[in-house]
Design an enzyme around this catalytic site. Structure first.
Site, PDB file in Angstrom:
ATOM      1  N   SER A 145       0.865  -1.169   0.000  1.00 15.14           N
ATOM      2  CA  SER A 145       0.000   0.000   0.000  1.00 15.14           C
ATOM      3  C   SER A 145       0.904   1.222   0.000  1.00 15.14           C
ATOM      4  O   SER A 145       2.084   1.131   0.363  1.00 15.14           O
ATOM      5  CB  SER A 145      -0.880  -0.011   1.257  1.00 15.14           C
ATOM      6  OG  SER A 145      -1.502   1.250   1.470  1.00 15.14           O
ATOM      7  N   TYR A 158      -2.816  -0.877  10.305  1.00 14.73           N
ATOM      8  CA  TYR A 158      -2.672  -1.091   8.863  1.00 14.73           C
ATOM      9  C   TYR A 158      -1.318  -0.596   8.366  1.00 14.73           C
ATOM     10  O   TYR A 158      -0.616  -1.289   7.623  1.00 14.73           O
ATOM     11  CB  TYR A 158      -3.807  -0.367   8.130  1.00 14.73           C
ATOM     12  CG  TYR A 158      -3.847  -0.615   6.643  1.00 14.73           C
ATOM     13  CD1 TYR A 158      -4.307  -1.816   6.141  1.00 14.73           C
ATOM     14  CD2 TYR A 158      -3.431   0.366   5.746  1.00 14.73           C
ATOM     15  CE1 TYR A 158      -4.355  -2.052   4.778  1.00 14.73           C
ATOM     16  CE2 TYR A 158      -3.479   0.150   4.380  1.00 14.73           C
ATOM     17  CZ  TYR A 158      -3.936  -1.074   3.900  1.00 14.73           C
ATOM     18  OH  TYR A 158      -3.971  -1.297   2.553  1.00 14.73           O
TER      19      TYR A 158
END
Length: 256
Positions: A145, A158
């Site tokens: 990401s 995350y």
């Protein structure tokens, strides 16, 4: 479809039940790959299977918990026993956790996020790297990401997990130098999926500084196919000299 004379590539995709995973499966099916699609959500996985089979491909599906070492090992061995080779792995399974500042972030949610995103990638690497040596050009692609290379308030679980994914990719790439196996990462920015919708909802419910998340994802979203196309490139022989790369797919949003 593959070119005449080229062997059919056998590819395992985790987290293939929706969003980016489904887009990856469809892109690879159009290229004529032999696919084993996995996810913990088998009902949703069947929908991806049907979409791929509508393209004329026979697609196998299998339930997989990427946090379970035995489950991951059995899945890799299943591919080898059935097809005799493994050409590519896409480690896409992931969760977002919750949107909360660190002082309020639930420890159990943090642990679960790290288990799925980081330990899941580690286990896939552990068992896939030896199996990929059965291919003339084995390729492992981890879905990271832009949170692998930047911080985001409220998304500590995350962000930490995706930073770790990139670290695993870079370490694994060094371990495969000189072999027929390559390890790379694709780092999507905000992409139109159920996960980003859920993050937006959680951020909108927060009265703290985590609302900056909404500003961070307010740029035009990418589409799952944008990520899938980059994954397909890294799996292909055209990317034979790419190893240890972290390719950002974000429309330039990390430059702001």
């Amino acid at each position: 479809m593959t070119h005449t004379g080229e062997p059919v590539r056998t590819v395992l995709v985790t987290g293939a039940a929706g969003g980016i995973g489904t887009a990856i499966a469809l892109t690879l099916a159009r290229q004529g790959c032999r696919l084993l699609l996995t996810d913990h959500n088998v009902a949703a996985l069947r929908d991806t299977q049907q979409q791929c089979q509508a393209l004329g491909q026979h697609i196998e599906i299998r339930a997989l918990d990427v946090t379970c070492e035995e489950n991951v090992a059995e899945t890799i061995q299943h591919v080898l026993a059935r097809h005799g080779r493994l050409d590519g792995v896409v480690s896409n399974a992931g969760v977002a956790g919750v949107v909360q500042p660190i002082a309020e972030y639930p420890v159990d949610v943090f642990a679960r996020t790290m288990a799925v995103n980081t330990t899941g990638t580690f286990l896939c690497l552990k068992y896939a790297l030896p199996a990929l040596r059965t291919s003339d050009s084995g390729s492992f692609v981890a879905i990271g990401s832009t949170s692998s290379i930047r911080g985001r308030a409220g998304l500590s679980g995350y962000v930490a997990s995706k930073h770790a994914v990139l670290g695993l990719v870079r370490s694994a790439a060094l371990e495969t130098v000189g072999s027929n196996v390559r390890v790379n990462a694709v780092l999507p920015g905000p992409t139109q999926t159920a996960m980003i919708d859920a993050i937006n909802v959680m951020a909108g419910q927060s009265d703290t500084a985590v609302n900056q998340i909404q500003r961070a994802v307010s740029a035009p979203y990418g589409q799952p196919a944008d990520v899938a196309n980059m994954v397909a490139f890294l799996l292909s022989p055209q990317a034979r000299h790419c190893n240890g790369a972290a390719l950002v797919v974000d429309g330039g949003s990390t430059l702001a």
